[in-house]
Enzyme design. Structure first.
Site, PDB file in Angstrom:
ATOM      1  N   CYS A 188       0.874  -1.201  -0.050  1.00  0.00           N
ATOM      2  CA  CYS A 188       0.209  -0.052   0.037  1.00  0.00           C
ATOM      3  C   CYS A 188       0.870   1.433   0.033  1.00  0.00           C
ATOM      4  O   CYS A 188       2.183   1.029  -0.348  1.00  0.00           O
ATOM      5  CB  CYS A 188      -0.866   0.010   1.235  1.00  0.00           C
ATOM      6  SG  CYS A 188      -0.300  -0.159   2.756  1.00  0.00           S
ATOM      7  N   THR A 189       0.364   2.486  -0.077  1.00  0.00           N
ATOM      8  CA  THR A 189       1.067   3.661  -0.024  1.00  0.00           C
ATOM      9  C   THR A 189       2.130   3.708   0.911  1.00  0.00           C
ATOM     10  O   THR A 189       3.278   3.980   0.570  1.00  0.00           O
ATOM     11  CB  THR A 189       0.149   4.865   0.084  1.00  0.00           C
ATOM     12  OG1 THR A 189      -1.083   4.729  -0.712  1.00  0.00           O
ATOM     13  CG2 THR A 189       1.105   6.014  -0.128  1.00  0.00           C
TER      14      THR A 189
END
Length: 320
Positions: A188-189
């Site tokens: 994810c980010t």
């Protein structure tokens, strides 16, 4: 991090027991005001999450305050630079979850997947017995992702558990190459959604679960472009919109009407109008709504020209 940039951007999260989220919110809000910091911080009984920006010394004061809280000494922060302030205001809010998954029994402090450093990530996801899952939302994946990653096409992170339960048998099966269930690698980010998604998969009985330590942002910061398996840019939840390798600002802009990122190609569309619409949202809105967006955009630009923050000029809260 580009130390020559005048603005320091700090992305952070930490799972910890916060006995009084409201008290921590008030202390953080006061410190951020005193230091001229802008951005968003979310506080819940399970921890803290957010992205803030300001001077290097101001950011250091806020980070020190967080690390002074019980069980927060291990807070990790991902720093980057920006030429201009990427936020319009400071928000510190109390939430039920610091990233909303809607699974109240999941506790990343108790059990999560195996962390994989950016330097070791390429080998893991290149393994044919590894299933790679992008845990982010659909509009983020469109901006960029790892080669070969599965896109769940979720609108929000709340949709991830249902998606996995529906797709589990198809994804895991009995193992195509070794006769055993494949490894699952997720990213994810900045890492926070993977803390919860790997904890969720572990609770669902999946044994070999891995996630990218520090998220995409750490990978783009540390892995040279000529060794990278990342394609495109990484959407971020501030006015930079997206970043590339070295965390340099990307080429996307934000559609002010629907908050989706718009590429250079998207801005060439006849349906794109700066501050009003993009190809993704044009048919979702009426002529009257677009007229209202034009007026809002005009007011925002006037406010910015006067050095003020217009009430409508607000980025999203983060990685739901």
């Amino acid at each position: 991090m580009d130390t020559n940039q005048p603005i320091t951007v700090a992305a952070l999260y930490h799972f910890a027991v916060v006995p009084d989220p409201a008290a921590l919110r008030d202390a953080l809000a006061a410190q951020c005001r005193a230091q001229g910091i802008k951005g968003t911080l979310l506080v819940a009984r399970e921890g803290i999450n957010g992205t803030i920006a300001g001077s290097a010394s101001g950011i250091a004061h806020v980070v020190a305050l967080i690390r002074a809280q019980p069980d927060c000494q291990g807070l990790e922060v991902k720093y980057s630079g920006a030429a201009d302030m990427p936020f319009y205001r400071m928000k510190v809010r109390v939430k039920q979850e610091i990233v909303t998954m809607g699974q109240p029994d999941i506790d990343p402090r108790a059990s999560v997947g195996t962390y994989v450093s950016p330097q070791d990530w390429n080998a893991l996801i290149a393994d044919p017995d590894t299933i790679v899952i992008d845990t982010r939302n659909d509009y983020e994946v469109e901006v960029g992702t790892f080669a070969g990653a599965i896109d769940p096409q979720t609108r929000t992170f709340r949709d991830f558990p249902d998606w996995f339960r529906r797709e589990r048998e198809r994804l895991l099966g009995d193992g195509q190459h070794t006769g055993k269930p494949p490894k699952v690698a997720m990213f994810c980010t900045g890492g926070i959604r993977c803390e919860k998604s790997t904890a969720f998969l572990k609770a669902e009985g999946v044994e070999e679960v891995y996630h990218l330590k520090g998220g995409i942002l750490k990978y783009l910061e540390e892995v040279p472009p000529d060794q990278s398996l990342w394609h495109g840019e990484c959407f971020v939840f501030d006015e930079r919109v997206a970043v590339g390798h070295g965390l340099t600002p990307g080429s996307h802009v934000l559609c002010r009407a629907c908050r989706r990122p718009v590429s250079e190609e998207g801005r060439a569309s006849a349906l794109y109008e700066d501050g009003v619409s993009c190809a993704a949202c044009y048919r979702e809105r009426t002529d009257e709504q677009r007229a209202s967006e034009r007026e809002r955009d005009r007011q925002e630009k006037l406010a910015r020209a006067r050095g003020l923050a217009h009430i409508g000029a607000e980025q999203g809260e983060g990685q739901d």
